[in-house]
Enzyme design. Structure first.
Site, short mmCIF file in Angstrom:
data_model
loop_
_atom_site.label_atom_id
_atom_site.label_comp_id
_atom_site.label_asym_id
_atom_site.label_seq_id
_atom_site.Cartn_x
_atom_site.Cartn_y
_atom_site.Cartn_z
N SER A 186 38.30 37.75 42.07
CA SER A 186 38.00 37.90 43.50
C SER A 186 38.99 38.86 44.12
CB SER A 186 38.10 36.54 44.20
OG SER A 186 38.04 36.68 45.60
N TYR B 257 41.91 28.30 46.61
CA TYR B 257 40.98 29.25 46.00
C TYR B 257 41.71 30.53 45.58
CZ TYR B 257 37.02 32.47 45.58
OH TYR B 257 36.11 33.40 45.13
#
Length: 674
Positions: free
Chosen positions: A551, A564
């Site tokens: 990500s 996350y």
């Protein structure tokens, strides 16, 4: 067009029952009269299944259409056996109209025989009589003068002349047994021809059942492992065997423990019969002249078994090269590869190989046909396949070489096997779809087995994609899913670590459970999948690719996102660590850093979208537009955008790239790597 309709219906019915003929084996034909659109006069035509088609799925487009007068006129200019290849080329000058399939080598058999309808089939029972040492006498005993024996002859124009002459000399006959090969039947109507074909096939079946001995393969000397142990050992051996079978060309594998196979492998006479090889040309063109047979019991250690397989494989390659040298002539095509197509492992089952899954599966099916043929021939007499020299003449026939050259160019990922986690939807599904479109076989791994199987079914049949349950946080579940890939396709070449989830919370609201869940799924899950797949790739010895869907958050410190972002940073560093560790094995490890993938995303749909929208003060429905607006390119990132990047990394153009991360974020300066 009633003749064509009758022909298609008959072909489909015969091809639907594998007792009648094997996949893509045999051909059928019909003769009839139409008006020539050029002259306005009646013209006699032959419709015959073209080269490479399958009877069970035959349609009109799979027929070759020839003018019968011109095809039969070829008999007057046939110079003899040395001109067989040239005669096939002349069929093109007999074609009627545009389109249609290429005429096959068996066209002469259909056109020259004086009957309105002709079937040429490869039933196991018929080939059993055809390969029995005293086949002519057995045919006479079984059918009297109703079916005639024809000595082995390589398919071609002369065989068509032979069968035409035999039918003319035997008006009472409904067909013939072709020595070493199969059967041919004929009839004045489509119904009569089909009935005659079935009479021969069922007659052979009944004759073997009534007259044959009960134990043609001899005593049982080794019982198969229990089902669970059999699958476990097959999964352990599959990547090793696939790697060996891919020495010359990358292959996809197929495994079967069909009772027919296990019974053959358990028999005392299996080694000697397997060494004789297959007989029907359709069989050995796909299975090679003989299989590789492991000569260790299933109780031997995996280490000892692997070592013995390596020794046997080296010997097999030497033997095959010697076979080629024995029969090759100055004009023969080059040797195509010396690896086995069939590997028999007593107590475990059969591994078959091909350039794609369908070819591998069909090769295995053909060897099952060959086992049935051996059983029938040995039950009645003695199995006596055609000579090895004849097998070579067909295997390295210029016409077979031309057929291979007509195949479409392989897709870039042909022969590759991909395993994608979290692939029932979103980025994972889009990636699986793209990899399959580029020729890969794909394993859809997802926590939800039903969704995984549904996604696989949308991509294609089981020769293209399979769905498996996989909880990436569970070591045993990951190992089972990787084993399932090995059993389905022979191994794994390409891993996409995509499974993930997210909870958007500020630090003080993030619980230990939130932290553990996200790290278990993404950091630990990626580690487990990479470890198990690397173990398999190393056993294959064929290199491979591991891609992490990380990500932008792995490098960007965004708000309210501690768990996350930390786990994505963990994944990003796994890429670097594994690229350094596995590079010596030819395994490349790379990452993708997406951002703002809203549409089609399972993560965003499960609550993450609403949470991030709240953080940025926009409506959830406008989140994709918001993300696009903050990028340099002002374009929304889609799951397919990430899939394209995965393909770029694993395709043919970046073969020397490893240890990198590719941003897929429409140009987000916050995610620039530095």
């Amino acid at each position: 067009m009633s003749a064509v309709g009758d022909l298609i219906g008959r072909s489909n019915r015969l091809g639907a029952d594998k007792r009648n003929t094997n996949f893509a084996g045999g051909n059928t034909s019909a003769k009839g009269t139409e008006t020539d659109p050029v002259t306005g006069e009646p013209v006699e035509l032959l419709w015959v299944k073209g080269s490479g088609g399958d009877l069970g799925t035959l349609t009109e487009s799979g027929l070759a259409v020839l003018r019968l007068d011109r095809m039969r006129a070829m008999a007057g200019t046939y110079p003899g056996l040395d001109a067989e290849d040239a005669m096939v080329e002349r069929f093109d000058y007999c074609l009627h109209g545009r389109g249609g399939a290429a005429p096959s080598i068996d066209t002469a058999m259909h056109g020259l025989v004086d009957a309105s309808h002709v079937d040429h089939l490869h039933p196991d029972s018929g080939i059993a009589l055809a390969t029995a040492a005293d086949g002519p006498a057995l045919t006479k005993e079984c059918f009297g003068d109703r079916v005639v024996w024809v000595d082995w002859r390589r398919p071609g124009f002369q065989l068509g002349l032979d069968i035409a002459a035999i039918k003319s000399a035997n008006p009472q006959a409904i067909g013939c047994i072709l020595g070493g090969h199969g059967i041919t039947a004929w009839g004045d109507t489509s119904e009569a021809c089909e009935a005659n074909s079935l009479e021969i096939i069922r007659g052979c079946e009944a004759f073997i059942a009534e007259r044959g001995k009960a134990d043609p393969f001899g005593a049982r000397v080794a019982e198969p492992l229990a089902a669970e142990a059999r699958a476990e050992r097959a999964a352990a051996l599959a990547p090793v065997i696939r790697g060996l079978a891919s020495t010359d060309h990358r292959q996809v594998g197929h495994y079967t423990d069909d009772p027919v196979v296990l019974d053959f492998l358990a028999s005392a006479r299996m080694p000697e019969l397997a060494a004789l090889g297959t007989s029907c040309p359709d069989h050995f063109l796909r299975t090679k002249v003989r299989p590789l047979v492991l000569d260790l019991p299933p109780t031997a250690s995996i280490e000892a078994t692997v070592q013995r397989l390596q020794e046997l494989h080296a010997a097999y390659r030497e033997d095959y090269a010697a076979y080629y040298e024995r029969y090759a002539e100055p004009g023969s095509p080059a040797m195509r590869g010396a690896d086995p197509a069939i590997v028999l492992v007593p107590g475990v089952g059969m591994f078959s190989f091909g350039a794609d899954k369908q070819t591998a599966r069909v090769a295995g099916e053909f060897y099952v046909n060959a086992i049935n043929v051996m059983r029938g021939a040995e039950a009645l007499s003695r199995y006596a396949p055609i000579d090895e020299s004849e097998k070579f003449r067909i295997e390295y026939w210029d016409l077979e070489e031309a057929k291979l050259k007509r195949r479409p160019k392989p897709k870039p990922l042909a022969g590759r096997i991909a395993f994608v986690t979290g692939a029932a939807g979103g980025i994972g599904k889009a990636t699986a779809e793209r990899l399959a479109a580029e020729g890969a076989c794909v394993v859809i791994a997802d926590l939800d087995a039903e969704k995984a199987q549904a996604a696989a079914a949308e991509i294609g049949n089981a020769d293209t994609a399979v769905g498996v349950a996989c909880n990436v946080t569970d070591e045993a579940a990951v190992a089972a899913a990787i084993n399932a890939a090995a059993l389905a396709f022979g191994g794994v070449d390409l891993i996409v670590n995509n499974a993930g989830l997210s909870l958007s919370k500020p630090l003080l609201e993030t619980t230990a459970a939130d932290w553990d869940l996200q790290h278990d799924v993404m950091a630990k899950g990626s580690f487990l999948v990479s470890r198990e797949s690397a173990r398999l790739m190393i056993a294959q010895g064929m290199g491979g690719d591991i891609v992490y869907i990380a990500s932008k958050n792995s490098v960007f410190a965004g708000p309210n996102n501690i768990a996350y972002s930390a786990t994505k940073a963990d994944q990003a560093h796994q890429v670097r660590l594994l690229a350094a560790e596995l590079g010596g094995r030819g395994i490349r490890v790379n990452g993708i850093n997406p951002d703002g993938v809203v549409r089609g995303s399972g993560i965003f749909a499960s609550g993450w979208g609403a949470e991030r929208a709240a953080v940025y003060g926009v409506e959830e429905s406008e989140l994709g537009k918001y993300y696009a607006g903050r990028t340099l390119l002002k374009k929304e990132v889609l799951p397919s955008s990430v899939a394209d990047a995965v393909y770029a990394l694993v395709g043919p153009d970046l073969g020397l790239t490893t240890g990198v991360h590719i941003p897929v974020d429409s140009g987000n300066p916050q995610g620039f790597l530095r």
